[in-house]
Design a protein around this motif. Structure first.
Motif, PDB file in Angstrom:
ATOM      1  N   ALA A 101       0.900  -1.176  -0.118  1.00  0.00           N
ATOM      2  CA  ALA A 101      -0.180   0.007   0.012  1.00  0.00           C
ATOM      3  C   ALA A 101       0.755   1.208  -0.076  1.00  0.00           C
ATOM      4  CB  ALA A 101      -0.736  -0.028   1.161  1.00  0.00           C
ATOM      5  N   GLU A 102       1.993   1.100   0.729  1.00  0.00           N
ATOM      6  CA  GLU A 102       2.954   2.349   0.709  1.00  0.00           C
ATOM      7  C   GLU A 102       3.585   2.585  -0.555  1.00  0.00           C
ATOM      8  OE1 GLU A 102       5.804   1.687   3.720  1.00  0.00           O
ATOM      9  OE2 GLU A 102       4.365   2.109   5.300  1.00  0.00           O
ATOM     10  N   LEU A 103       3.929   1.447  -1.091  1.00  0.00           N
ATOM     11  CA  LEU A 103       4.522   1.472  -2.598  1.00  0.00           C
ATOM     12  C   LEU A 103       3.614   2.229  -3.627  1.00  0.00           C
ATOM     13  CD1 LEU A 103       6.737   0.591  -4.565  1.00  0.00           C
ATOM     14  CD2 LEU A 103       5.620  -1.330  -5.045  1.00  0.00           C
ATOM     15  N   ARG A 104       2.282   1.622  -3.512  1.00  0.00           N
ATOM     16  CA  ARG A 104       1.296   1.962  -4.585  1.00  0.00           C
ATOM     17  C   ARG A 104       0.860   3.625  -4.174  1.00  0.00           C
ATOM     18  NH1 ARG A 104      -3.866  -1.415  -4.296  1.00  0.00           N
ATOM     19  NH2 ARG A 104      -4.350  -0.266  -6.114  1.00  0.00           N
ATOM     20  N   GLY A 105       0.876   3.973  -2.956  1.00  0.00           N
ATOM     21  CA  GLY A 105       0.678   5.148  -2.457  1.00  0.00           C
ATOM     22  C   GLY A 105       1.549   6.242  -3.096  1.00  0.00           C
ATOM     23  N   VAL A 106       2.937   5.785  -3.708  1.00  0.00           N
ATOM     24  CA  VAL A 106       3.792   6.644  -4.153  1.00  0.00           C
ATOM     25  C   VAL A 106       3.627   6.660  -5.556  1.00  0.00           C
ATOM     26  CG1 VAL A 106       6.257   6.879  -4.473  1.00  0.00           C
ATOM     27  CG2 VAL A 106       5.425   6.392  -2.065  1.00  0.00           C
ATOM     28  N   LEU A 107       3.607   5.459  -6.059  1.00  0.00           N
ATOM     29  CA  LEU A 107       3.938   5.083  -7.633  1.00  0.00           C
ATOM     30  C   LEU A 107       2.396   5.534  -8.173  1.00  0.00           C
ATOM     31  CD1 LEU A 107       5.660   1.556  -7.966  1.00  0.00           C
ATOM     32  CD2 LEU A 107       6.530   4.010  -8.320  1.00  0.00           C
ATOM     33  N   GLU A 108       1.453   5.227  -7.770  1.00  0.00           N
ATOM     34  CA  GLU A 108       0.237   5.394  -8.594  1.00  0.00           C
ATOM     35  C   GLU A 108      -0.354   7.051  -8.602  1.00  0.00           C
ATOM     36  OE1 GLU A 108      -3.080   2.644  -8.727  1.00  0.00           O
ATOM     37  OE2 GLU A 108      -1.917   1.039  -7.386  1.00  0.00           O
TER      38      GLU A 108
ATOM     39  N   ASP B  83       4.876  -1.772 -14.694  1.00  0.00           N
ATOM     40  CA  ASP B  83       5.401  -3.035 -14.320  1.00  0.00           C
ATOM     41  C   ASP B  83       5.239  -3.213 -12.742  1.00  0.00           C
ATOM     42  OD1 ASP B  83       5.790  -3.802 -16.751  1.00  0.00           O
ATOM     43  OD2 ASP B  83       7.955  -3.660 -16.904  1.00  0.00           O
ATOM     44  N   ALA B  84       5.632  -2.181 -12.045  1.00  0.00           N
ATOM     45  CA  ALA B  84       5.879  -2.290 -10.400  1.00  0.00           C
ATOM     46  C   ALA B  84       4.109  -2.371  -9.806  1.00  0.00           C
ATOM     47  CB  ALA B  84       6.510  -0.955  -9.820  1.00  0.00           C
ATOM     48  N   VAL B  85       3.462  -1.683 -10.600  1.00  0.00           N
ATOM     49  CA  VAL B  85       1.883  -1.434 -10.157  1.00  0.00           C
ATOM     50  C   VAL B  85       1.471  -2.834 -10.512  1.00  0.00           C
ATOM     51  CG1 VAL B  85      -0.311  -0.608 -10.600  1.00  0.00           C
ATOM     52  CG2 VAL B  85       1.615   0.747 -10.425  1.00  0.00           C
ATOM     53  N   ALA B  86       1.655  -3.446 -11.677  1.00  0.00           N
ATOM     54  CA  ALA B  86       1.198  -4.833 -12.159  1.00  0.00           C
ATOM     55  C   ALA B  86       1.579  -5.953 -11.031  1.00  0.00           C
ATOM     56  CB  ALA B  86       1.656  -5.225 -13.338  1.00  0.00           C
ATOM     57  N   ASP B  87       2.821  -5.785 -10.569  1.00  0.00           N
ATOM     58  CA  ASP B  87       3.411  -6.855  -9.490  1.00  0.00           C
ATOM     59  C   ASP B  87       2.786  -6.555  -8.389  1.00  0.00           C
ATOM     60  OD1 ASP B  87       5.418  -8.799  -8.796  1.00  0.00           O
ATOM     61  OD2 ASP B  87       5.975  -7.104  -7.418  1.00  0.00           O
TER      62      ASP B  87
ATOM     63  N   ALA C 200      -4.975   4.152   0.118  1.00  0.00           N
ATOM     64  CA  ALA C 200      -5.098   4.079   1.765  1.00  0.00           C
ATOM     65  C   ALA C 200      -6.329   3.598   2.266  1.00  0.00           C
ATOM     66  CB  ALA C 200      -4.840   5.578   2.366  1.00  0.00           C
ATOM     67  N   GLY C 201      -7.532   4.046   1.574  1.00  0.00           N
ATOM     68  CA  GLY C 201      -8.603   3.741   2.110  1.00  0.00           C
ATOM     69  C   GLY C 201      -8.957   2.182   1.968  1.00  0.00           C
ATOM     70  N   THR C 202      -8.518   1.739   0.958  1.00  0.00           N
ATOM     71  CA  THR C 202      -8.775   0.481   0.508  1.00  0.00           C
ATOM     72  C   THR C 202      -8.024  -0.345   1.586  1.00  0.00           C
ATOM     73  OG1 THR C 202      -9.310   0.752  -1.919  1.00  0.00           O
ATOM     74  CG2 THR C 202      -8.398  -1.423  -1.198  1.00  0.00           C
ATOM     75  N   ASN C 203      -6.768  -0.176   1.760  1.00  0.00           N
ATOM     76  CA  ASN C 203      -5.880  -0.781   2.491  1.00  0.00           C
ATOM     77  C   ASN C 203      -6.462  -0.612   3.847  1.00  0.00           C
ATOM     78  OD1 ASN C 203      -3.101  -2.128   3.157  1.00  0.00           O
ATOM     79  ND2 ASN C 203      -3.024  -0.432   4.481  1.00  0.00           N
ATOM     80  N   ASP C 204      -6.928   0.315   4.536  1.00  0.00           N
ATOM     81  CA  ASP C 204      -7.276   0.183   5.873  1.00  0.00           C
ATOM     82  C   ASP C 204      -8.636  -0.431   6.081  1.00  0.00           C
ATOM     83  OD1 ASP C 204      -5.342   2.372   6.429  1.00  0.00           O
ATOM     84  OD2 ASP C 204      -6.700   4.156   6.268  1.00  0.00           O
ATOM     85  N   ARG C 205      -9.515  -0.481   5.181  1.00  0.00           N
ATOM     86  CA  ARG C 205     -10.546  -1.340   5.173  1.00  0.00           C
ATOM     87  C   ARG C 205     -10.187  -2.877   5.064  1.00  0.00           C
ATOM     88  NH1 ARG C 205     -12.409   2.812   1.882  1.00  0.00           N
ATOM     89  NH2 ARG C 205     -11.983   1.725   0.013  1.00  0.00           N
ATOM     90  N   LEU C 206      -9.562  -3.217   4.269  1.00  0.00           N
ATOM     91  CA  LEU C 206      -9.074  -4.400   4.010  1.00  0.00           C
ATOM     92  C   LEU C 206      -8.372  -4.870   5.599  1.00  0.00           C
ATOM     93  CD1 LEU C 206      -8.293  -7.197   2.572  1.00  0.00           C
ATOM     94  CD2 LEU C 206      -6.417  -6.041   1.745  1.00  0.00           C
ATOM     95  N   LEU C 207      -7.330  -4.253   5.849  1.00  0.00           N
ATOM     96  CA  LEU C 207      -6.769  -4.807   7.209  1.00  0.00           C
ATOM     97  C   LEU C 207      -7.592  -4.632   8.468  1.00  0.00           C
ATOM     98  CD1 LEU C 207      -3.160  -2.885   7.026  1.00  0.00           C
ATOM     99  CD2 LEU C 207      -3.883  -5.183   6.369  1.00  0.00           C
ATOM    100  N   ALA C 208      -8.734  -3.792   8.462  1.00  0.00           N
ATOM    101  CA  ALA C 208      -9.736  -3.810   9.558  1.00  0.00           C
ATOM    102  C   ALA C 208     -10.532  -5.120   9.358  1.00  0.00           C
ATOM    103  CB  ALA C 208     -10.531  -2.669   9.467  1.00  0.00           C
ATOM    104  N   PHE C 209     -10.885  -5.370   8.101  1.00  0.00           N
ATOM    105  CA  PHE C 209     -11.766  -6.434   8.051  1.00  0.00           C
ATOM    106  C   PHE C 209     -11.063  -7.897   8.446  1.00  0.00           C
ATOM    107  CE2 PHE C 209     -13.221 -10.334   5.473  1.00  0.00           C
ATOM    108  CZ  PHE C 209     -14.701 -10.466   5.556  1.00  0.00           C
ATOM    109  N   ILE C 210      -9.799  -8.007   7.972  1.00  0.00           N
ATOM    110  CA  ILE C 210      -9.160  -9.256   8.287  1.00  0.00           C
ATOM    111  C   ILE C 210      -8.856  -9.266   9.725  1.00  0.00           C
ATOM    112  CG2 ILE C 210      -6.597 -10.235   8.122  1.00  0.00           C
ATOM    113  CD1 ILE C 210      -6.707  -9.433   5.194  1.00  0.00           C
ATOM    114  N   ALA C 211      -8.397  -8.231  10.556  1.00  0.00           N
ATOM    115  CA  ALA C 211      -8.361  -8.033  11.959  1.00  0.00           C
ATOM    116  C   ALA C 211      -9.638  -8.640  12.627  1.00  0.00           C
ATOM    117  CB  ALA C 211      -7.972  -6.716  12.466  1.00  0.00           C
ATOM    118  N   GLN C 212     -10.718  -8.276  12.192  1.00  0.00           N
ATOM    119  CA  GLN C 212     -12.047  -8.385  12.606  1.00  0.00           C
ATOM    120  C   GLN C 212     -12.630 -10.007  12.372  1.00  0.00           C
ATOM    121  OE1 GLN C 212     -15.408  -6.239  11.306  1.00  0.00           O
ATOM    122  NE2 GLN C 212     -16.958  -7.336  12.089  1.00  0.00           N
ATOM    123  N   GLU C 213     -12.059 -10.519  11.328  1.00  0.00           N
ATOM    124  CA  GLU C 213     -12.657 -11.931  10.893  1.00  0.00           C
ATOM    125  C   GLU C 213     -11.302 -13.115  10.952  1.00  0.00           C
ATOM    126  OE1 GLU C 213     -15.577 -12.640  10.218  1.00  0.00           O
ATOM    127  OE2 GLU C 213     -16.299 -10.660  10.281  1.00  0.00           O
TER     128      GLU C 213
END
Length: 238
Positions: free
Chosen positions: A90-97, A154-158, A208-221
């Motif tokens: 998420a940090e990488l994408r937050g810089v590159l994208e 290429d970095a975004v695809a990876d 960032a929002g997508t990452n936060d929601r994903l981590l919150a869901f995984i932590a909850q479930e």
């Protein structure tokens, strides 16, 4: 001539079988049909996919290079879901994208932007999980490509490949897929309007929002996900 035909058939068959096996095995891993942390054996894959050993090993080696499986001695393991890796990506994408969005504002033609809009709208009409993932991947890759820097693309695809398993969780509901489409649409509108700062800010917030929601869901479930056979590692997985 007959000898040449025979050689082509013999040489091409393993290549074709390897490609097919790779596609099938990769799809099974990314769709969680083979769970994160699950051990897999070469003999088991030979039986499951009706393949010989050489194509199996070639496909496994390719998947290992992509980070989807791990080689441990004589066995293979599907890479666990790593919360630290998710955060780092998420940090990488937050810089590159956002950088790619700025480049897209400067370089993309009206025709290219129309094509991205067409892809986005076409995929919205198929409201299911698989379409939701394809919509997200297509949009982010399209936008990165508009910047004209293949190293960023290429970095975004990876990064998207490494995140694809968890993105099945991300787009699990129609509401989540609709929200993703709305955010993608707003980013594209900003690029079309030539608003580089706004496009970059919207994209950074989306990642960032997508990452936060994903981590919150995984932590909850996490208990339920582990009960379903998914291996989750990382400090926040405890």
């Amino acid at each position: 001539m007959a000898g040449t035909t025979q050689a082509m058939t013999t040489d091409d068959a393993p290549v074709s079988q390897t490609a097919q096996l790779y596609d099938n095995l990769r799809a099974a891993i990314l769709t969680l049909d083979i769970a994160p942390g699950e051990r897999i054996s070469e003999r088991g894959l030979e039986a499951r996919f009706h393949a010989s050993r050489t194509p199996v090993r070639a496909a496994l080696s390719r998947l290992e290079r992509e980070g989807l499986i791990l080689h441990e001695g004589r066995s293979w393991t599907v890479t666990p879901i790593d919360l630290d890796e998710i955060a780092s990506l998420a940090e990488l994408r937050g810089v590159l994208e956002p950088a790619a969005a700025r480049l897209a504002v400067a370089r993309a033609s009206a025709e290219q932007l129309d094509e991205v809009r067409s892809h986005l709208d076409d995929l919205r009409a198929a409201p299911d999980q698989r379409s939701g993932i394809r919509m997200g991947s297509t949009f982010h890759l399209d936008l990165a490509a508009l910047g004209g820097n293949r190293f960023i693309t290429d970095a975004v695809a990876d990064a998207l490949t490494r995140l694809e398993r968890t993105r099945w969780i991300e787009v699990r509901t129609p509401e989540a897929r609709d929200a993703a489409w709305e955010e993608h649409s707003a980013i594209l509108d900003a690029v079309r309007a030539g608003e580089a700062d706004r496009a970059a800010d919207l994209l950074a917030a989306h990642v960032a929002g997508t990452n936060d929601r994903l981590l919150a869901f995984i932590a909850q479930e996490r208990r339920r996900l582990r009960g379903a056979g998914m291996a989750i590692v990382g400090p926040t997985a405890r």
